[in-house]
Design a protein around this motif. Sequence first.
Motif, PDB file in Angstrom:
ATOM      1  N   HIS A  42       0.812  -1.219   0.000  1.00 21.68           N
ATOM      2  CA  HIS A  42       0.000   0.000   0.000  1.00 21.68           C
ATOM      3  C   HIS A  42       0.847   1.271   0.000  1.00 21.68           C
ATOM      4  CE1 HIS A  42      -4.080  -1.622   0.158  1.00 21.68           C
ATOM      5  NE2 HIS A  42      -3.540  -2.642   0.800  1.00 21.68           N
ATOM      6  N   ILE A  43       2.024   1.200   0.578  1.00 22.33           N
ATOM      7  CA  ILE A  43       2.941   2.340   0.455  1.00 22.33           C
ATOM      8  C   ILE A  43       3.356   2.497  -1.002  1.00 22.33           C
ATOM      9  CG2 ILE A  43       5.247   3.194   1.026  1.00 22.33           C
ATOM     10  CD1 ILE A  43       4.911   1.861   3.785  1.00 22.33           C
ATOM     11  N   GLY A  44       3.640   1.376  -1.658  1.00 25.00           N
ATOM     12  CA  GLY A  44       4.108   1.405  -3.039  1.00 25.00           C
ATOM     13  C   GLY A  44       3.099   1.962  -4.027  1.00 25.00           C
ATOM     14  N   ILE A  45       1.814   1.743  -3.780  1.00 20.42           N
ATOM     15  CA  ILE A  45       0.798   2.218  -4.735  1.00 20.42           C
ATOM     16  C   ILE A  45       0.046   3.450  -4.226  1.00 20.42           C
ATOM     17  CG2 ILE A  45       0.487  -0.012  -5.862  1.00 20.42           C
ATOM     18  CD1 ILE A  45      -1.962  -0.498  -4.143  1.00 20.42           C
ATOM     19  N   LEU A  88      -5.279   4.250   5.815  1.00 18.77           N
ATOM     20  CA  LEU A  88      -5.771   3.654   7.056  1.00 18.77           C
ATOM     21  C   LEU A  88      -5.799   2.125   7.010  1.00 18.77           C
ATOM     22  CD1 LEU A  88      -8.684   6.139   7.775  1.00 18.77           C
ATOM     23  CD2 LEU A  88      -6.662   5.804   9.199  1.00 18.77           C
ATOM     24  N   ALA A  89      -6.536   1.573   6.056  1.00 20.84           N
ATOM     25  CA  ALA A  89      -6.715   0.121   6.002  1.00 20.84           C
ATOM     26  C   ALA A  89      -5.545  -0.599   5.356  1.00 20.84           C
ATOM     27  CB  ALA A  89      -8.009  -0.210   5.242  1.00 20.84           C
ATOM     28  N   ILE A  91      -1.804   0.953   4.815  1.00 25.29           N
ATOM     29  CA  ILE A  91      -0.542   1.239   5.507  1.00 25.29           C
ATOM     30  C   ILE A  91      -0.707   1.140   7.024  1.00 25.29           C
ATOM     31  CG2 ILE A  91       1.242   2.965   5.877  1.00 25.29           C
ATOM     32  CD1 ILE A  91       0.471   4.099   3.077  1.00 25.29           C
ATOM     33  N   GLY A  92      -1.750   1.798   7.550  1.00 17.63           N
ATOM     34  CA  GLY A  92      -1.948   1.812   8.998  1.00 17.63           C
ATOM     35  C   GLY A  92      -2.238   0.440   9.579  1.00 17.63           C
ATOM     36  N   ALA A  93      -3.204  -0.268   8.989  1.00 19.08           N
ATOM     37  CA  ALA A  93      -3.564  -1.583   9.513  1.00 19.08           C
ATOM     38  C   ALA A  93      -2.405  -2.564   9.396  1.00 19.08           C
ATOM     39  CB  ALA A  93      -4.792  -2.115   8.776  1.00 19.08           C
ATOM     40  N   GLY A  94      -1.690  -2.502   8.272  1.00 21.05           N
ATOM     41  CA  GLY A  94      -0.533  -3.374   8.110  1.00 21.05           C
ATOM     42  C   GLY A  94       0.535  -3.093   9.145  1.00 21.05           C
ATOM     43  N   GLY A  95       0.788  -1.808   9.403  1.00 21.71           N
ATOM     44  CA  GLY A  95       1.779  -1.436  10.410  1.00 21.71           C
ATOM     45  C   GLY A  95       1.377  -1.858  11.808  1.00 21.71           C
ATOM     46  N   LEU A  96       0.095  -1.691  12.130  1.00 23.12           N
ATOM     47  CA  LEU A  96      -0.379  -2.098  13.451  1.00 23.12           C
ATOM     48  C   LEU A  96      -0.275  -3.608  13.640  1.00 23.12           C
ATOM     49  CD1 LEU A  96      -3.559   0.166  13.764  1.00 23.12           C
ATOM     50  CD2 LEU A  96      -1.473   0.331  15.142  1.00 23.12           C
ATOM     51  N   ARG A  97      -0.668  -4.352  12.621  1.00 26.64           N
ATOM     52  CA  ARG A  97      -0.597  -5.821  12.711  1.00 26.64           C
ATOM     53  C   ARG A  97       0.842  -6.281  12.824  1.00 26.64           C
ATOM     54  NH1 ARG A  97      -0.887 -10.012  14.236  1.00 26.64           N
ATOM     55  NH2 ARG A  97      -2.187 -11.785  13.678  1.00 26.64           N
ATOM     56  N   LEU A 111     -12.841   2.924   9.730  1.00 32.79           N
ATOM     57  CA  LEU A 111     -12.707   4.301   9.239  1.00 32.79           C
ATOM     58  C   LEU A 111     -12.357   4.312   7.755  1.00 32.79           C
ATOM     59  CD1 LEU A 111     -10.705   5.907  12.193  1.00 32.79           C
ATOM     60  CD2 LEU A 111     -13.046   6.483  11.502  1.00 32.79           C
ATOM     61  N   GLY A 112     -11.402   3.471   7.386  1.00 37.42           N
ATOM     62  CA  GLY A 112     -10.996   3.415   5.990  1.00 37.42           C
ATOM     63  C   GLY A 112     -12.127   2.990   5.076  1.00 37.42           C
ATOM     64  N   ARG A 113     -12.898   1.999   5.517  1.00 40.26           N
ATOM     65  CA  ARG A 113     -14.021   1.524   4.712  1.00 40.26           C
ATOM     66  C   ARG A 113     -15.028   2.630   4.463  1.00 40.26           C
ATOM     67  NH1 ARG A 113     -15.978  -1.919   8.151  1.00 40.26           N
ATOM     68  NH2 ARG A 113     -17.416  -0.350   8.952  1.00 40.26           N
ATOM     69  N   ASP A 114     -15.380   3.375   5.494  1.00 39.18           N
ATOM     70  CA  ASP A 114     -16.380   4.436   5.357  1.00 39.18           C
ATOM     71  C   ASP A 114     -15.888   5.567   4.448  1.00 39.18           C
ATOM     72  OD1 ASP A 114     -17.957   2.957   7.039  1.00 39.18           O
ATOM     73  OD2 ASP A 114     -17.512   4.159   8.823  1.00 39.18           O
ATOM     74  N   LEU A 115     -14.639   5.975   4.636  1.00 42.06           N
ATOM     75  CA  LEU A 115     -14.089   7.048   3.800  1.00 42.06           C
ATOM     76  C   LEU A 115     -13.879   6.577   2.369  1.00 42.06           C
ATOM     77  CD1 LEU A 115     -11.505   8.519   6.337  1.00 42.06           C
ATOM     78  CD2 LEU A 115     -13.667   9.559   5.612  1.00 42.06           C
ATOM     79  N   GLY A 116     -13.403   5.343   2.222  1.00 39.09           N
ATOM     80  CA  GLY A 116     -13.190   4.799   0.881  1.00 39.09           C
ATOM     81  C   GLY A 116     -14.482   4.664   0.093  1.00 39.09           C
ATOM     82  N   LEU A 117     -15.585   4.400   0.792  1.00 41.98           N
ATOM     83  CA  LEU A 117     -16.877   4.290   0.116  1.00 41.98           C
ATOM     84  C   LEU A 117     -17.252   5.611  -0.547  1.00 41.98           C
ATOM     85  CD1 LEU A 117     -19.417   2.652  -0.545  1.00 41.98           C
ATOM     86  CD2 LEU A 117     -20.369   3.423   1.643  1.00 41.98           C
ATOM     87  N   VAL A 118     -17.008   6.719   0.135  1.00 41.82           N
ATOM     88  CA  VAL A 118     -17.285   8.039  -0.440  1.00 41.82           C
ATOM     89  C   VAL A 118     -16.483   8.214  -1.726  1.00 41.82           C
ATOM     90  CG1 VAL A 118     -17.119  10.529  -0.102  1.00 41.82           C
ATOM     91  CG2 VAL A 118     -17.826   9.053   1.796  1.00 41.82           C
ATOM     92  N   GLY A 119     -15.196   7.880  -1.666  1.00 42.64           N
ATOM     93  CA  GLY A 119     -14.353   8.017  -2.849  1.00 42.64           C
ATOM     94  C   GLY A 119     -14.774   7.106  -3.979  1.00 42.64           C
TER      95      GLY A 119
END
Length: 200
Positions: A42-45, A88-89, A91-97, A111-119
Amino acid sequence: MRPRAAVPYLTVGLPPLVLAAVGVTHPMHLTASTAEYWRNLHIGILAVFPLLGFAPWLILRGRGAVLSWLVGTLGFLYAAFYTALDVLAGIGAGGLRLDDMGRATGTVFGLGRDLGLVGSVALVLAATIAGVVAIASTGRPAIPGALLVVVGSVLFLRDHIYFPVGVLGQLFLAVGWVALLLAARSATRAPGSTPVVQDA
């Protein structure tokens, strides 16, 4: 085709092709064993996802300020809100895991799911508007491309870039946008036609 004339086709076709290629390797689930690749992927893309929002504007440029501003705004909304999902989902989730904070991933995924849905919805709307206007101004040659970009954007909303459906959606977007540009270019070369899409 001159190198300069190929720029619009690369602009609309290359980003979804890159995302399709990456999607083939995208893990289906975030686990301890996939967390590092998940984060790094996700960082790469990160800079590739927003480029999808540029295609509808490029298809409609030169067809009126209102349409250009409308699809441009939708493209901007897509880029902003879908990037939030990626950060969020992805880079962030991967880093947390990766740091053994798996319980916190539920929050960032939500959070990522809700914001991504708007996009994603903004991209579907932009693709639909671009497809409808292309058919109205170019006629039947634009129908296949318009259908592909609408279906591709819906598959993206549903499955992101996950294999196989999300990857198929990206391939639909790549082929569809290029097909719409080709249809517009053919229309501008027809006798008595007025230019609607210019080469970059």
